[in-house]
Write a protein that holds these residues in place. Structure first.
Motif, mmCIF file in Angstrom:
data_model
loop_
_atom_site.group_PDB
_atom_site.id
_atom_site.type_symbol
_atom_site.label_atom_id
_atom_site.label_comp_id
_atom_site.label_asym_id
_atom_site.label_seq_id
_atom_site.Cartn_x
_atom_site.Cartn_y
_atom_site.Cartn_z
ATOM 1 N N ASP A 191 4.636 -9.771 1.029
ATOM 2 C CA ASP A 191 3.338 -9.414 0.465
ATOM 3 C C ASP A 191 3.551 -8.516 -0.753
ATOM 4 N N ASP A 246 5.267 -7.559 5.457
ATOM 5 C CA ASP A 246 3.828 -7.381 5.256
ATOM 6 C C ASP A 246 3.393 -6.150 6.033
ATOM 7 N N ASP A 247 2.590 -5.283 5.390
ATOM 8 C CA ASP A 247 2.173 -4.048 6.059
ATOM 9 C C ASP A 247 1.007 -4.267 7.021
ATOM 10 N N ASP A 248 0.358 -5.431 6.960
ATOM 11 C CA ASP A 248 -0.756 -5.749 7.856
ATOM 12 C C ASP A 248 -0.188 -6.340 9.150
ATOM 13 N N LYS A 308 -3.469 -15.306 -1.669
ATOM 14 C CA LYS A 308 -4.302 -15.190 -0.474
ATOM 15 C C LYS A 308 -5.766 -15.371 -0.862
ATOM 16 N N ARG A 343 1.139 -10.128 9.805
ATOM 17 C CA ARG A 343 2.578 -10.216 10.079
ATOM 18 C C ARG A 343 2.837 -10.961 11.381
ATOM 19 N N MET A 390 1.589 -3.568 -0.925
ATOM 20 C CA MET A 390 2.002 -2.763 0.219
ATOM 21 C C MET A 390 2.005 -1.297 -0.191
#
Length: 233
Positions: A56, A12-14, A105, A18, A59
């Motif tokens: 996710d 996940d880029d968040d 989500k 993450r 991304m």
């Protein structure tokens, strides 16, 4: 496999999400490694094996669906996609790419935990003992019921966790149709039309590995009004 022994890869880029996922899953008994994007995930996967990947979809750079499709060329590790897109067609796109399940989500952490454990329970277990294996023949394909393995000649055919579970279900009663409702239930999913359509996608993927012509299936047949049936030689 005991679910609590599983090693998970979170992609996940968040950073905030993450970190929250990593801490939550560790508290629930999992080993967890985290990747910040697809490129990072590829580097990790080049050196480590995992029991399940939680990824996710949205991304930067290579997205989760594209990465899933690429990984499926050589990797059978179960993949659970997280997506902010709730539309059915986007979920189906993920399944067609090779994901085993999806979760929209925002979601409750407990639901994520239930989904992860459900996927891990689908993974075939190799039984102990030296009993003679039972084999189903599907043209050039051999399916070893006891080992949960599919072979074409000397080559092992890679099956995802969901495909393995489907073969386990069908091989328990070859020649008998299994309804879509029963498949949804046995795969540990919620009932509903969207889930039945998701099963159809998984059947299509499995046919590509079994059938000479997946559009005119000989071995994994559609039985009108009754569901699907495995018809070995």
């Amino acid at each position: 496999m005991a679910e609590l022994d599983a090693h998970l890869l979170i992609v996940d880029d968040d950073e905030r999400i993450r970190d929250l996922l990593r801490k939550f899953l560790i508290r629930n008994g999992f080993l967890v490694t985290a990747a910040r994007d697809a490129a990072h995930a590829r580097r990790i996967l080049s050196g480590l094996d995992f029991d399940l990947i939680v990824m996710d979809v949205m991304m930067p750079g290579e997205d989760g669906v594209t990465l899933t499709r690429s990984l499926r060329e050589s990797l059978a590790t179960p993949i659970l996609l997280l997506t902010a897109r709730g539309e059915t067609e986007n979920r189906i796109a993920g399944l067609e790419a090779g994901a085993d399940d999806y979760l929209a989500k925002p979601f409750e952490p407990k639901e994520l935990l239930l989904r992860i454990n459900a996927i891990l329970r689908r993974m075939p277990e190799t039984p102990a003992g030296d009993t003679v294996p039972k084999i189903l023949h599907l043209g050039p394909i051999r399916y070893d019921i006891e080992r949960g393995e599919m072979w074409q000649g000397d080559d092992l055919v890679r099956l995802t966790a969901t495909e393995s579970q489907l073969m386990k279900i069908f091989s328990a009663s070859p020649g008998e149709p299994v309804s879509r409702n029963k498949l949804v239930e046995d795969l540990g999913r919620d009932r509903g039309q969207a889930q039945e359509r998701a099963v159809d996608v998984q059947i299509t993927r499995l046919r590509r590995k079994i059938e000479t012509d997946p559009k005119q299936p000989r071995y994994l047949q559609t039985v009108r009004g009754a569901g699907y049936m495995l018809a070995p030689d």
